[in-house]
Structure formats: structure tokens, C-alpha cells
Enzyme design. Structure first.
Site, short mmCIF file in Angstrom:
data_model
loop_
_atom_site.label_atom_id
_atom_site.label_comp_id
_atom_site.label_asym_id
_atom_site.label_seq_id
_atom_site.Cartn_x
_atom_site.Cartn_y
_atom_site.Cartn_z
CG ASP A 95 -84.92 -26.20 -21.20
OD1 ASP A 95 -84.64 -27.40 -21.39
OD2 ASP A 95 -84.93 -25.67 -20.09
CG ASP A 268 -78.85 -21.42 -20.82
OD1 ASP A 268 -79.89 -21.04 -20.25
OD2 ASP A 268 -78.35 -22.55 -20.63
CB CYS A 306 -68.39 -1.78 -22.33
SG CYS A 306 -69.82 -2.68 -22.99
CB CYS A 308 -72.80 -2.24 -24.98
SG CYS A 308 -73.06 -1.29 -23.45
CB CYS A 311 -70.67 1.48 -22.30
SG CYS A 311 -70.98 0.40 -20.88
CG HIS A 337 -73.33 -2.96 -19.50
ND1 HIS A 337 -72.11 -2.64 -20.08
CD2 HIS A 337 -73.03 -3.55 -18.31
CE1 HIS A 337 -71.14 -2.99 -19.28
NE2 HIS A 337 -71.66 -3.56 -18.20
#
Length: 370
Positions: A95, A268, A306, A308, A311, A337
Site C-alpha cells: 500500500d 485484502d 476445513c 487447515c 481444524c 483458521h
């Protein structure tokens, strides 16, 4: 635009402007639409680069203003640029510091030349002009750099927004003149507040400059969700189809789904890690509070669908225990997560676009806010 920044559309929704594509960068391809994690100070808070890669992240963000304050762009450049400094091999976007013109309004003064900030660290004065922002970003070495812009607050008078939008265009011209690296894509930012006619005027002016990509800025600054959707619906389809379109600062299921329907490719937001630091998790688009007593003896994962790390290995009860015990591991596990959740959501939308099932599979999220 150099060959390193070509965008190719791979599939379109037959009922909306939604599209799936691949965007080439010097550090690899980015499959769109995609959510990009925010790593303000060259780190996505509480997760390692390896953990971040495991979430499915393709591209991440860093912030020019904050990296200028600490450690300084010269140190980053001496380390070999952001990619080596933070050990991230994928694409990076920086940015411009323009958002801090909005968020640090009590610490800054705007003139045509640029913005003078009072450092929140030590009180010293810092001047950032369009040229200085680009010089800093050239040294940081991200794949994509953003033009320095003025983000008007909400609410703001039409006159104030007109002045900010016109200044943003003049600053963009100065950014283009100052930009010195062909391996970095400079994106322009569409401003205009809640005034659709000003947004469309900005689109017409910016697209004449034939930049490598375009962003829609100045949303998520306090306006209602439906207003954001209205701005995006009017603006995104007018941006060049052969360039990536980036909606800045947006990261909820509904906002992203509706923006994708308007043709947006990149998103984002700080939500995943910020929520994690407050004990909040996103599950199927809903916000849960892991501190709640209902999870104390719940031995199921946050989300059985999920994949991830969190999880696949830990229960809601364990996460509740970590929070109650003040263990910092909980920040990492919740962040993993939440990041995976939003990245997975945009990947699922991508797959649905390629099979032309977007409006069917995501009908719920395409409906207006209840």
C-alpha cells in the site's frame, strides 16, 4: 505493461460480471479471484511464512508508511527487498501510505505537495509526497505498488470528495513520473466517496493512463455495506477487462461475493488476524467467539469441512482453554483458521465460476444484507 504482469481471463459467469483468471507477476502466477492476507510490517501477525503458505495464500500485502517508520526502506533494500527480508517467495503488494492519510487524520496535514505526518512512535514530522511514496516502494521491492492517494472520510461533503478525487489523479501522474522500476506494477486507485458520478469520472480519467491494474479505494471507511456494494457495482465493470481489479480493505463473505459478481479479482482485509487477537473466528461466514462457555466441553473442530492445521488437529474446547489460560498459541491457531477460511471461500468461488455455477452455489451471499 511488461510481460510479467499479463492478466488472462479463464472463465466467466454467464449471469454476472464474475470472472476467473490468472495474473502473472515476477514472483509467480496469482489465480483469481483471491483474498490476500495483510502483513503490515512485513509479517502476517502471529503466523510464520510456512504456516501462511499452508493456508493457501498466494499474494500478501505490506504497508509503505509503517515500514518507512520501522525498520526503514533502506534496511529492507539492504536485506535484498521485502521478499528476502520476510522470507516470502510469492507476490507482494505494498500500500502507498494513502490509507494512513485517512486513518491518522489527527496526526497529519494535507497540502498539494503531499502529507505531513507526526510519527506515532516518536513525534517527529514525516513528509510523504507522491514521489517519496514511490521511492520508498521502489526500495521495498514489492511486485505491485500503489499510487499515493487521498482517501476521503465518510461522511464527507461533495466538495471535499471532489477535491480529494482530483488531487488523487494529480498525485497519480506524479507517481507515474517518479516510478523507476519495470519489475513493479503501479496500480491507480479510484476514489470518489459515495458519489457515483465522481467514481465514474475517476474511472474514465484513470483508465486513459493504461496502468497495469486498478483498485477501488475509499470504501470500508464507515459507510453502510449496501453503499459499498452500490459503489462497486457501478465502478468495477467499467474498469479494463484485460487488467486485474482490486477492491481495497474488504474481507467478508457477502462483500467479496457481491464484488466478484461485479468483476473484482483481488481483495485484502485485516479481519482474519485482527479477529483472532480478539478471540473471534469465522466459520462458514459467521463470526463466533471462542471465549463463549458453550465451547468449554465441545471437542469437535471449528469446522469439520476445513482442512487447515487448526481444524485438523484441535478442538473448540482446546481453543477455549487456550484463550481462558492466556496462552498466545491461540492467536496463531485462530489466525490460521481465519486466513484459510477466507482464502478457501474465494477459491471455491473461482471453481464455481469456471463451472458456471456461481449464481447457483453462492446465491445466499449474493443477496443484499438482511
Amino acid at each position: 505493461m511488461g510481460r510479467d504482469f499479463t492478466f488472462q481471463c479463464q472463465g466467466k459467469c454467464s449471469h454476472t460480471h464474475a470472472r476467473a483468471g490468472v495474473w502473472m507477476t515476477p514472483h509467480g502466477p496469482v489465480e483469481t479471484p483471491i483474498f490476500m492476507p495483510v502483513g503490515t510490517l512485513a509479517t502476517v501477525k502471529t503466523v510464520t511464512p510456512a504456516q501462511l503458505e499452508a493456508t493457501g495464500a498466494q499474494m500478501i500485502l505490506a504497508n509503505t508508511y509503517h515500514l518507512h517508520l520501522q525498520p526503514g526502506e533502506d534496511i529492507v533494500a539492504a536485506a535484498g527487498g521485502l521478499h528476502r527480508f520476510m522470507v516470502w517467495d510469492g507476490p507482494i503488494l505494498t500500500d502507498s501510505g494513502g490509507f494512513q492519510v485517512f486513518s491518522l487524520s489527527e496526526l497529519r496535514t494535507i497540502t498539494e505537495k503531499g502529507v505531513t505526518f507526526r510519527s506515532p512512535r516518536d513525534g517527529r514530522k514525516i513528509e510523504i509526497t507522491p514521489e517519496r511514496s514511490i521511492q520508498i516502494q521502489n526500495k521495498l521491492g514489492a511486485d505491485v505498488i500503489m499510487a499515493f492517494d487521498e482517501c476521503p472520510p465518510y461522511p464527507a461533503s461533495r466538495e471535499a470528495v471532489e477535491l480529494a478525487t482530483a488531487r488523487t489523479y494529480r498525485w497519480l501522474e506524479r507517481c507515474m513520473e517518479a516510478h523507476s522500476r519495470s519489475d513493479q506494477a503501479l496500480f491507480g486507485i479510484v476514489q470518489g466517496g459515495v458519489y457515483i458520478d465522481l467514481r465514474l469520472q475517476a474511472v474514465e480519467a484513470l483508465t486513459q493512463l493504461d496502468l497495469p491494474g486498478y483498485a477501488i479505494g475509499g470504501v470500508s471507511v464507515g459507510e453502510p455495506g449496501e453503499t459499498i456494494s452500490e459503489i462497486v457495482r457501478a465502478t468495477a465493470p467499467k474498469l479494463p477487462v484485460e487488467k486485474p481489479r482490486y477492491l481495497m480493505g474488504v474481507g467478508t463473505y457477502r462483500e467479496m461475493a457481491q464484488a466478484i459478481a461485479s468483476g473484482v479479482d483481488l481483495f485484502d482485509c485485516v479481519i482474519p488476524t485482527r479477529w483472532a487477537r480478539h478471540g473471534a473466528v469465522m466459520v462458514q461466514g459467521e463470526r463466533w467467539n471462542i471465549k463463549n462457555a458453550q465451547f468449554r466441553e465441545d471437542f469437535t473442530p471449528l469446522d469439520e469441512t476445513c482442512s487447515c492445521y487448526t481444524c485438523q488437529n484441535f478442538s473448540r474446547a482446546y481453543l477455549n482453554h487456550l484463550w481462558k489460560s492466556g496462552e498466545i498459541l491461540v492467536y496463531t491457531l485462530l489466525s490460521i483458521h481465519n486466513l484459510t477460511e477466507l482464502i478457501r471461500f474465494t477459491k471455491q468461488i473461482r471453481e464455481s465460476i469456471l463451472s458456471d455455477r456461481f449464481t447457483t452455489d453462492f446465491a445466499h451471499w449474493l443477496e443484499p444484507m438482511p
